[in-house]
Design a protein around this motif. Structure first.
Motif, PDB file in Angstrom:
ATOM      1  N   ARG A 216       0.829  -1.211   0.000  1.00 32.55           N
ATOM      2  CA  ARG A 216       0.000   0.000   0.000  1.00 32.55           C
ATOM      3  C   ARG A 216       0.861   1.257   0.000  1.00 32.55           C
ATOM      4  O   ARG A 216       0.593   2.220  -0.712  1.00 32.55           O
TER       5      ARG A 216
ATOM      6  N   ARG B 203     -15.384  -3.417   2.302  1.00 32.81           N
ATOM      7  CA  ARG B 203     -13.954  -3.106   2.292  1.00 32.81           C
ATOM      8  C   ARG B 203     -13.486  -2.800   3.708  1.00 32.81           C
ATOM      9  O   ARG B 203     -14.261  -2.294   4.532  1.00 32.81           O
ATOM     10  N   THR B 204     -12.241  -3.119   3.992  1.00 28.89           N
ATOM     11  CA  THR B 204     -11.628  -2.805   5.282  1.00 28.89           C
ATOM     12  C   THR B 204     -10.498  -1.813   5.065  1.00 28.89           C
ATOM     13  O   THR B 204      -9.688  -1.981   4.140  1.00 28.89           O
ATOM     14  N   PHE B 205     -10.439  -0.788   5.913  1.00 28.00           N
ATOM     15  CA  PHE B 205      -9.462   0.286   5.756  1.00 28.00           C
ATOM     16  C   PHE B 205      -8.476   0.265   6.924  1.00 28.00           C
ATOM     17  O   PHE B 205      -8.865   0.411   8.086  1.00 28.00           O
TER      18      PHE B 205
ATOM     19  N   ILE C  99     -13.516   5.379  -0.668  1.00 26.35           N
ATOM     20  CA  ILE C  99     -14.248   4.106  -0.593  1.00 26.35           C
ATOM     21  C   ILE C  99     -14.180   3.342  -1.916  1.00 26.35           C
ATOM     22  O   ILE C  99     -14.422   2.128  -1.948  1.00 26.35           O
TER      23      ILE C  99
ATOM     24  N   GLY D  70     -10.145   2.204  -1.809  1.00 18.88           N
ATOM     25  CA  GLY D  70      -9.677   1.666  -0.542  1.00 18.88           C
ATOM     26  C   GLY D  70      -8.397   2.311  -0.052  1.00 18.88           C
ATOM     27  O   GLY D  70      -7.855   1.913   0.988  1.00 18.88           O
TER      28      GLY D  70
ATOM     29  N   ARG E 235     -14.513  -0.017   8.486  1.00 23.98           N
ATOM     30  CA  ARG E 235     -15.059  -0.950   7.508  1.00 23.98           C
ATOM     31  C   ARG E 235     -16.284  -0.350   6.830  1.00 23.98           C
ATOM     32  O   ARG E 235     -17.103   0.302   7.475  1.00 23.98           O
TER      33      ARG E 235
END
Length: 379
Positions: free
Chosen positions: A28, A242-244, A277, A280, A230
């Motif tokens: 990332r 999605r998880t952040f 969103i 991500g 989330r």
């Protein structure tokens, strides 16, 4: 298989998962070749400036006898509901500072409150694990107490946050210390959907906050003690969309950006962050350097009507106004005249529907309304 072999396999699996998490984190970081502030500076953008009369405290709402924990504005902008450790909800007229309702709660340990879209009802929840609904038009009893019109029971932990689904007085989303969020049908008092819990894609710690997308009310985001936020779709409760990742502490506050494509977070790690969103990705970090490396916790956040400003309340009494484009703190309301007493914790804040006023709540038992003054236009 022996217990020793199971433990060894568990250790190996845990190490593999941690290595994968670290590789994802590095991947990332490699993709984030710039952020919003870097791009904005390259385009010659300059930060918002504030004069001494551009944002001023115009009202102090006094009436609570305990720490203020939560507040919410009505959509018609002139009323506020606040929840306090004194075990009361108070509904205020923001224009006159007068109280229109003072509601004694079944449980004094209240943590959250919310106005319904029509402004006819208020909801609250706390350590009793129940979300209570009050109809403001209900008659009071002989002692002046207002009856609970609906009790939403089902959480197995404290209710940390609640928000009505926009344009509906009949549905509400709560978050809880039981690691779940719930969509409720207020008419029946039943759970429509449960998000998290036994599902693997759910939070692994207490859920502390929720925010519903104003552009698409089927989508909402949650923040948790597990350090993640989330994104959920109310039509698919079985897994998070999605998880952040990024925070290194509890995520105490989440709030959608006005356009609905991004959201902000505030955390115990002392930072606010902006996420997209759709991709991500983390777009920006908002943080101040502190000499002792002991950054105050972010307790609550709100965006201005355009999204150019981010308001953030902190555990040390600061209330920063951030320029979201340049990641620069342009004003600290905690340092202004008539700010909250004794640098006490800013526990909650919220912006009026038209963006013309900000309300902050504090452990000093008071709420303060800050309005744009002088020649400053609403941003």
């Amino acid at each position: 298989m022996s217990v020793a072999e199971l433990k060894e396999r568990h250790l190996v699996a845990t190490e593999t998962v941690n290595n994968l998490k670290e590789r994802l984190k590095q991947r990332r970081l490699a993709l984030l070749d710039t952020d919003i502030s870097g791009y904005s500076r390259s385009q010659g953008r300059t930060p918002v400036s504030f004069g001494p009369t551009d944002l001023v405290c115009c009202r102090t709402l006094q009436g609570h006898t305990g720490k203020v924990y939560a507040l919410d504005w009505t959509t018609e902008k002139n009323r506020i509901v606040s929840a306090s450790q004194d075990g009361r909800l108070i509904v205020w007229n923001a224009l006159t500072s007068q109280k229109t309702h003072a509601i004694r709660l079944p449980c004094a340990w209240v943590m959250t409150c919310a106005f319904s879209p029509t402004g006819l009802s208020v909801a609250c929840g706390g350590l009793d694990s129940v979300c209570s609904i009050f109809n403001l038009n209900s008659p009071t009893d002989r002692d002046g107490n207002m009856p609970v019109s609906r009790m939403l029971s089902g959480h197995k932990g404290y209710v940390s946050s609640c928000q009505y689904v926009p344009d509906e007085d009949t549905h509400l989303i709560t978050s809880s210390g039981d690691q779940t969020c719930v969509l409720w049908d207020i008419t029946t008092g039943l759970r429509t959907s449960v998000f998290g819990g036994e599902f693997q894609s759910g939070h692994t710690g207490d859920v502390l906050s929720v925010s519903i997308n104003g552009s698409n009310s089927r989508m909402f985001v949650s923040g948790s003690c597990d350090g993640t936020a989330r994104l959920w779709d109310t039509r698919v409760a079985s897994r998070a969309v999605r998880t952040f990742h990024g925070h290194e502490g509890d995520v105490n506050a989440v709030k959608f950006f006005p356009d609905g494509n991004r959201f902000g977070t505030g955390s115990d790690d002392g930072t606010c962050r902006l996420f997209d969103i759709r991709t991500g990705h983390q777009l920006q970090v908002y943080s101040q350097q502190h000499a002792d490396n002991d950054a105050p916790h972010v307790t609550s956040i709100a965006f201005s009507i355009s999204g150019r400003l981010l308001f953030a309340g902190y555990s040390n009494g600061d209330c920063y106004v951030w320029d979201t484009l340049l990641a620069k703190m342009v004003l600290n309301l905690g340092s202004l005249q008539n700010s909250h007493e004794g640098r006490t914790r800013i526990s909650c804040l919220g912006l009026s529907a038209d963006g013309s006023a900000l309300c902050t709540g504090s452990w000093d038992t008071n709420l303060k309304i800050w309005a744009f003054g002088g020649h400053r236009k609403v941003i």
